[in-house]
Scaffold this motif. Sequence first.
Motif, PDB file in Angstrom:
ATOM      1  N   GLU A 272     -14.138   4.336   1.501  1.00 45.06           N
ATOM      2  CA  GLU A 272     -12.774   3.944   1.840  1.00 45.06           C
ATOM      3  C   GLU A 272     -12.661   3.773   3.351  1.00 45.06           C
ATOM      4  O   GLU A 272     -13.301   4.495   4.113  1.00 45.06           O
TER       5      GLU A 272
ATOM      6  N   TRP B 280     -15.165  -2.361   2.368  1.00 44.92           N
ATOM      7  CA  TRP B 280     -14.489  -1.538   3.376  1.00 44.92           C
ATOM      8  C   TRP B 280     -14.670  -2.035   4.808  1.00 44.92           C
ATOM      9  O   TRP B 280     -13.794  -1.846   5.643  1.00 44.92           O
TER      10      TRP B 280
ATOM     11  N   THR C  30       0.630 -14.160  -0.214  1.00 41.79           N
ATOM     12  CA  THR C  30       0.679 -13.582  -1.550  1.00 41.79           C
ATOM     13  C   THR C  30       1.875 -14.199  -2.255  1.00 41.79           C
ATOM     14  O   THR C  30       2.999 -14.080  -1.791  1.00 41.79           O
TER      15      THR C  30
ATOM     16  N   GLU D 110       3.051  -0.537   1.880  1.00 42.80           N
ATOM     17  CA  GLU D 110       2.121  -1.648   2.031  1.00 42.80           C
ATOM     18  C   GLU D 110       1.284  -1.909   0.779  1.00 42.80           C
ATOM     19  O   GLU D 110       0.449  -2.808   0.778  1.00 42.80           O
ATOM     20  N   GLN D 111       1.509  -1.102  -0.261  1.00 45.73           N
ATOM     21  CA  GLN D 111       0.728  -1.287  -1.486  1.00 45.73           C
ATOM     22  C   GLN D 111       1.402  -2.294  -2.403  1.00 45.73           C
ATOM     23  O   GLN D 111       2.603  -2.217  -2.640  1.00 45.73           O
ATOM     24  N   HIS D 112       0.594  -3.215  -2.914  1.00 44.52           N
ATOM     25  CA  HIS D 112       1.097  -4.136  -3.925  1.00 44.52           C
ATOM     26  C   HIS D 112       1.148  -3.412  -5.271  1.00 44.52           C
ATOM     27  O   HIS D 112       0.407  -2.444  -5.472  1.00 44.52           O
TER      28      HIS D 112
ATOM     29  N   ALA E 102      -1.879  -2.019  -6.937  1.00 41.06           N
ATOM     30  CA  ALA E 102      -2.577  -0.883  -6.327  1.00 41.06           C
ATOM     31  C   ALA E 102      -1.859   0.436  -6.602  1.00 41.06           C
ATOM     32  O   ALA E 102      -2.334   1.496  -6.203  1.00 41.06           O
TER      33      ALA E 102
ATOM     34  N   SER F 180      -8.327  -8.109 -11.843  1.00 41.09           N
ATOM     35  CA  SER F 180      -8.446  -8.790 -10.557  1.00 41.09           C
ATOM     36  C   SER F 180      -9.527  -9.850 -10.665  1.00 41.09           C
ATOM     37  O   SER F 180     -10.672  -9.556 -10.991  1.00 41.09           O
TER      38      SER F 180
ATOM     39  N   HIS G 139     -11.212 -10.318  -3.953  1.00 39.58           N
ATOM     40  CA  HIS G 139     -10.037  -9.552  -3.554  1.00 39.58           C
ATOM     41  C   HIS G 139     -10.400  -8.595  -2.433  1.00 39.58           C
ATOM     42  O   HIS G 139     -11.340  -7.832  -2.546  1.00 39.58           O
TER      43      HIS G 139
ATOM     44  N   HIS H 184      -8.576  -2.519  -0.386  1.00 42.89           N
ATOM     45  CA  HIS H 184      -7.278  -1.880  -0.200  1.00 42.89           C
ATOM     46  C   HIS H 184      -7.349  -0.897   0.946  1.00 42.89           C
ATOM     47  O   HIS H 184      -8.389  -0.324   1.220  1.00 42.89           O
ATOM     48  N   LYS H 185      -6.197  -0.681   1.576  1.00 40.09           N
ATOM     49  CA  LYS H 185      -6.134   0.284   2.660  1.00 40.09           C
ATOM     50  C   LYS H 185      -6.302   1.696   2.128  1.00 40.09           C
ATOM     51  O   LYS H 185      -6.126   1.942   0.936  1.00 40.09           O
TER      52      LYS H 185
END
Lengths: 298, 446
Positions: free
Chosen positions: A58, A84, B138, B178-180, B183, B437, B441, B444-445
């Motif tokens: 991550e 990442w 998006t 900030e999550q879609h 997620a 998905s 893609h 993700h953060k």
Amino acid sequence: MLLRVLLITLLLAANTAQATLNVLACEPEWAALTQELAGDLARVTTATTARQDPHHIEARPSLIARARNADLLVCTGAELEIGWLPLLRRESGNARIQPGQPGYFEASAHVHLLERSGIADRAQGDVHPGGNPHFQADPRNLLKVANALAPRLVQLDPANASAYAARNQDFQKRMVAAIARWEKEAAPLRGVPVVVQHRSWSYLADWLGLKVVADLEPKPGIEPSVSSLAGLLDRLKTQPVRMILRTPYQSSKPGEWLAERAGIPVVELPYTVGGSAAAGDLFGLFDDTVAKLKGALK
Amino acid sequence: MFKPTLLAAALAGALPLPALAVSDADLAALRAEFQQQLDHKLKELQARYEDRLKQMEARLATPDAPAPAPREARSNDFNPELSLILQGGYARHKSGERRPTGFLRDAAISAPARGFSLNDSELILSANIDPDFRGQATVILADGQANVEEAWFQTLALDHGLTVKGGRFLSGIGYANEQHPHAWDFADNNLMYQTLFGEHFTQDGLQLKWLAPTDTFLELGGEIGNGNAFPGANGGGGRNGIGSWAAFAHVGGDVGESSAWRAGLSRLAARPRGRESKLFDTAGVDTNNTFSGRSRTWIADFVWKWAPDGNPRERNFKFQSEYFQRDEDGELIHDTSGVNTPGAYRARQSGWYAQGIWQFMPRWRAGLRYDQLHRGELDFGANQAALLPAGYTPSKWSLMADWSPSEFSRFRLQLARDHAILGNPDDHQVSVQYIHSLGTHGAHKF
């Protein structure tokens, strides 16, 4: 007096801090290689450890903070870090480590990649169409990467050009000698049939002549299931193997399940620097790898 | 030099013209000179060819001598990374809207779908524009419409830890903002974000972020926007000035090899004009209301992730919690489609949620979430008698389990007890959901 000493020490510390390159390596093997080539001239940290799966890391806050301060990123490439690294670079606000900048070094650009399928269909699992990124398992690739990394260090720190060149020459000499020794020691492994867990060992097999008969993963990146393992067990009855190879970051369960039923050993190879107690540096990594493979042959 | 001599020699040899009275000795000397030069030239040629042969042999001997063309990671050559998220499922719950009692919420939020339904399909395009910028869009595809959820550019080369984002983007406030939806760790949004923003707070404006040059992660950010999105509103008329401001600070780090955390504090301010909310009045009639005034929100967020040796592949745990406090004061016009009575409005409300997600074996996760809202101080001024509900603390429990055959697909079962509405609990919400998905893609953060 004490204050003056303190001040001078601080000034010196600040100076040396400026002189050293700040290197963030994506994987431990590149941290070790950079350390071989730069010695004290660089402050090297690694984003992952040998017990972490480099595919699945991550973009942790601590990694973003380190990317922010890095002069050079040394990474595998070939899409290994695709999950990442792009995020890390974008969030870092550090223009030096963006693709195309001298501060971004991709080792895969300097070696010949195996298993370049060019097929990007996820029905085939988590594939890397550009080639297998686990090439650090063949030490001959380290020579090539070092030959590309040394000029990069020179480019970023021209003042120490001769030191990097000399250290690389020394590394090449020691590594070439070590490779000859490992190849001699590993001669009995040639043609030995093995089962691997993920395609992490394609380069090792290619180097030492191991024969990869099967993969525990039904498809790359897809976890083995009981039914896929049972199918594999059946196959091993007609096509026996000597051992199962896995990395320290992979689950031990599928390998043990199969090993118990097939009556063969599972060998946890260090995979990268720090992957075992003996794999303290790049030389220890292959000393231990060859020793463990030979141990399992007995 | 060689050629004229050769020519002369050839002429001399082929045409022994007696008229020229050339002596034998002269001829012999010339022949000897010619032979000598020829020998020399041949040797030179031979040497040159030998050199080239050797070079070619050397090249053949080392198969990888022609360096492989440097191939650094590209995202689909010059085409943008293209990704499509497919979501849908089955839901079983009470009909109608589930607006938490005692809270002003965006009137645009529609009642959640029941039965089989297709959730939003997200189409995401992103690419580096040039060495200095990156862009992403998006688009949410729904029946008969396509909504631009995000469309922004971001700087790549400002350096010094600075990043500027412009366009429409998900605000950096809080953690989940900030999550879609794909997620999210649950089939639906938490009550806190639902109440505050609907889905999440979106800015049409600019964001500046600065990452401190420290070993501990410290990020500061500020945003300005048009304030069109709830809790802002421009009453459809727009404005020249700034309608919303946001500021946030995030800190984070590792604890040993196994744990990582991030904590943040955010502030959002907006000046809504004619912001629409639906409220049940004390007689139980659903009414339209508009609010104009000031809205200020604090959000504190905290995330803790744990995995053995920092390797989340097999087992991992994630704890996430956020708290908000929202202050609003101004004027509320009650029942705009009916009696239209203005009155003062003042509220200081808060809420929080906490959730834990446990991946107990590869592919399988289970999670528990608790949401709670506190009505706090609520004053409807002249409309107090018509609008102030009885004291109530909305809450919700959600329990989920999901299975991910691969990184790119997920199936989820969720059970929930929703006590958001006074006197109308829904204890048996069941959702089954799929999230797939397709394509490239981005990560993700944290």
